[in-house]
Design a protein around this motif. Structure first.
Motif, PDB file in Angstrom:
ATOM      1  N   PHE A  83       0.877  -1.159   0.126  1.00 56.24           N
ATOM      2  CA  PHE A  83      -0.061   0.204   0.007  1.00 56.24           C
ATOM      3  C   PHE A  83       0.796   0.995   0.170  1.00 56.24           C
ATOM      4  CE2 PHE A  83      -3.383  -2.628   2.355  1.00 56.24           C
ATOM      5  CZ  PHE A  83      -3.898  -3.218   1.254  1.00 56.24           C
ATOM      6  N   ASN A  84       1.918   1.209   0.611  1.00 57.60           N
ATOM      7  CA  ASN A  84       2.859   2.409   0.680  1.00 57.60           C
ATOM      8  C   ASN A  84       3.496   2.610  -0.510  1.00 57.60           C
ATOM      9  OD1 ASN A  84       2.487   3.017   3.466  1.00 57.60           O
ATOM     10  ND2 ASN A  84       3.969   1.560   4.272  1.00 57.60           N
ATOM     11  N   PHE A  85       3.674   1.707  -1.354  1.00 59.67           N
ATOM     12  CA  PHE A  85       4.364   1.659  -2.546  1.00 59.67           C
ATOM     13  C   PHE A  85       3.462   2.023  -3.677  1.00 59.67           C
ATOM     14  CE2 PHE A  85       5.881  -0.325  -6.689  1.00 59.67           C
ATOM     15  CZ  PHE A  85       7.298   0.200  -6.747  1.00 59.67           C
ATOM     16  N   ILE A  86       2.231   1.457  -3.817  1.00 58.28           N
ATOM     17  CA  ILE A  86       1.405   1.786  -5.202  1.00 58.28           C
ATOM     18  C   ILE A  86       0.739   3.179  -5.075  1.00 58.28           C
ATOM     19  CG2 ILE A  86       0.652  -0.611  -5.457  1.00 58.28           C
ATOM     20  CD1 ILE A  86      -1.884   0.091  -4.017  1.00 58.28           C
ATOM     21  N   THR A  87       0.714   3.667  -6.108  1.00 54.41           N
ATOM     22  CA  THR A  87      -0.050   5.179  -6.120  1.00 54.41           C
ATOM     23  C   THR A  87      -1.288   5.244  -6.596  1.00 54.41           C
ATOM     24  OG1 THR A  87       1.089   5.366  -8.602  1.00 54.41           O
ATOM     25  CG2 THR A  87       2.430   6.003  -6.708  1.00 54.41           C
ATOM     26  N   THR A  88      -2.035   4.174  -6.707  1.00 53.62           N
ATOM     27  CA  THR A  88      -3.279   4.029  -7.399  1.00 53.62           C
ATOM     28  C   THR A  88      -4.426   3.589  -6.207  1.00 53.62           C
ATOM     29  OG1 THR A  88      -3.107   2.077  -8.434  1.00 53.62           O
ATOM     30  CG2 THR A  88      -2.604   4.143  -9.483  1.00 53.62           C
ATOM     31  N   ASN A  89      -5.399   3.366  -6.495  1.00 52.90           N
ATOM     32  CA  ASN A  89      -6.353   2.788  -5.397  1.00 52.90           C
ATOM     33  C   ASN A  89      -6.230   1.249  -5.655  1.00 52.90           C
ATOM     34  OD1 ASN A  89      -7.775   5.103  -4.412  1.00 52.90           O
ATOM     35  ND2 ASN A  89      -9.080   5.099  -6.312  1.00 52.90           N
ATOM     36  N   VAL A  90      -6.472   0.561  -4.622  1.00 49.27           N
ATOM     37  CA  VAL A  90      -6.213  -0.894  -4.936  1.00 49.27           C
ATOM     38  C   VAL A  90      -7.204  -1.696  -5.794  1.00 49.27           C
ATOM     39  CG1 VAL A  90      -5.546  -1.322  -2.202  1.00 49.27           C
ATOM     40  CG2 VAL A  90      -8.023  -1.500  -2.935  1.00 49.27           C
ATOM     41  N   GLU A  91      -8.091  -0.952  -6.162  1.00 54.25           N
ATOM     42  CA  GLU A  91      -9.208  -1.688  -7.121  1.00 54.25           C
ATOM     43  C   GLU A  91      -8.438  -1.406  -8.459  1.00 54.25           C
ATOM     44  OE1 GLU A  91     -10.060   0.613  -4.921  1.00 54.25           O
ATOM     45  OE2 GLU A  91     -12.181  -0.231  -4.008  1.00 54.25           O
ATOM     46  N   GLU A  92      -7.662  -0.341  -8.621  1.00 52.46           N
ATOM     47  CA  GLU A  92      -7.204  -0.016 -10.185  1.00 52.46           C
ATOM     48  C   GLU A  92      -5.642  -0.752 -10.395  1.00 52.46           C
ATOM     49  OE1 GLU A  92      -7.170   3.998  -9.716  1.00 52.46           O
ATOM     50  OE2 GLU A  92      -9.505   4.369 -10.073  1.00 52.46           O
ATOM     51  N   VAL A  93      -4.974  -1.331  -9.472  1.00 47.89           N
ATOM     52  CA  VAL A  93      -3.948  -1.802  -9.484  1.00 47.89           C
ATOM     53  C   VAL A  93      -3.611  -2.974 -10.436  1.00 47.89           C
ATOM     54  CG1 VAL A  93      -2.016  -3.304  -8.181  1.00 47.89           C
ATOM     55  CG2 VAL A  93      -3.261  -1.562  -7.105  1.00 47.89           C
ATOM     56  N   THR A  94      -2.484  -2.697 -11.427  1.00 43.11           N
ATOM     57  CA  THR A  94      -2.520  -3.690 -12.576  1.00 43.11           C
ATOM     58  C   THR A  94      -1.206  -4.738 -12.472  1.00 43.11           C
ATOM     59  OG1 THR A  94      -0.856  -2.159 -13.575  1.00 43.11           O
ATOM     60  CG2 THR A  94      -3.117  -1.739 -14.024  1.00 43.11           C
ATOM     61  N   THR A  95      -1.196  -5.649 -13.177  1.00 44.00           N
ATOM     62  CA  THR A  95      -0.294  -6.605 -13.118  1.00 44.00           C
ATOM     63  C   THR A  95       1.214  -5.998 -12.971  1.00 44.00           C
ATOM     64  OG1 THR A  95      -1.538  -8.302 -14.057  1.00 44.00           O
ATOM     65  CG2 THR A  95       0.846  -8.738 -14.279  1.00 44.00           C
TER      66      THR A  95
END
Length: 286
Positions: free
Chosen positions: A33-45
């Motif tokens: 969560f600290n790494f990604i910059t988008t919402n969890v539902e929008e995370v891609t492979t």
């Protein structure tokens, strides 16, 4: 919303995972969560692959990276099946090379005897823990959830319920059956869980409670506690049977392995003993 609190509650209540496993999942997901910059539902492979690369750059071991991928997959499976806010996990197609299987550790017979002697001085329950762990070769979860009704006191067999609720019936030595009877009398147990929870008799003792007791016995027996855990008795059980000539297919049945390839890892443990016996006893090896 990242649903982390709901996910953790689900792991505790619905999955009944150990506190250590849940802590691992939680740590991995917080990093994610600290790494990604988008919402969890929008995370891609692609986002997941970038995160893995980040972990690799930090020098994490392959086993730790594998665990992170498993954590992410478990989390998204929860979002799909429980929260119903996702259709597909972005980590499904992520594959990390399998780590090498480390050879299972096994206690020596003398160490087991030390633990049995120490447990006898501690309490009848402590002695029974060791007797069952070493005598049945069961997983600690199987021992913790044993019921009185699972024990055949006439034929000296114990019913174990393993992964996927698959049953198997393992023999147990006569001395352990008598010990169970003494324990039941001492603790006023007539039916239900053999090891009921201290505060709620409708539940069984936790795996962590057995883990802590076994570690404590190791310290009292002057055995390195890092070498002793409930699961190491399962390894010791399998190793002892193979070293004494038991057929591997029988050991597979005792352990409840679906695939004999899982059981074959113990062949590496016993190979040194076989070589020693060959050298000592075979005419052509002299």
């Amino acid at each position: 919303m990242n649903y982390l609190n709901n996910f953790v509650a689900y792991l505790k209540v619905e999955r009944d995972l150990s506190i250590h496993t849940i802590a691992g999942y939680t740590t991995d997901m917080k990093k994610f969560f600290n790494f990604i910059t988008t919402n969890v539902e929008e995370v891609t492979t692609s986002d997941v692959r970038t995160f893995i690369a980040h972990l690799s750059d930090q020098g994490l071991k392959r086993s730790s990276i594998n665990r992170a991928v498993c954590s992410i997959n478990a989390y998204y499976k929860y979002l799909i099946e429980v929260e119903k806010v996702m259709i597909k996990s972005p980590a499904t197609e992520i594959k990390i090379g399998k780590r090498e299987k480390s050879l299972p550790k096994a206690l020596s017979e003398s160490d087991v005897m030390k633990l049995l002697s120490t447990a006898s001085l501690d309490s009848i329950k402590s002695r029974l823990y060791i007797e069952l762990l070493y005598g049945l070769g069961g997983r600690v979860s199987e021992i913790a959830s044993l019921r009185v009704e699972d024990i055949d006191f006439n034929e000296n067999y114990v019913r174990l319920v393993g992964k996927g609720n698959k049953e198997r019936h393992n023999p147990i030595h006569e001395g352990c059956i008598r010990l169970i009877e003494k324990y039941m009398t001492a603790y006023h147990i007539q039916s239900g869980y053999l090891f009921p929870h201290r505060f709620d008799k409708t539940r069984h003792i936790t795996r962590e409670a057995i883990f802590m007791k076994v570690k404590g016995l190791a310290v009292k027996a002057n055995i390195d506690k890092s070498l002793v855990s409930p699961h190491v008795f399962r390894h010791s059980f399998a190793t002892a049977l193979l070293e004494n000539g038991c057929d591997m297919a029988i050991v597979q049945e005792f352990l409840g392995h679906e695939d004999i390839a899982t059981t074959k890892i113990y062949a590496h443990v016993t190979r040194g003993n076989k070589a020693k016996n060959f050298k000592n006893f075979h005419p052509l090896a002299q």
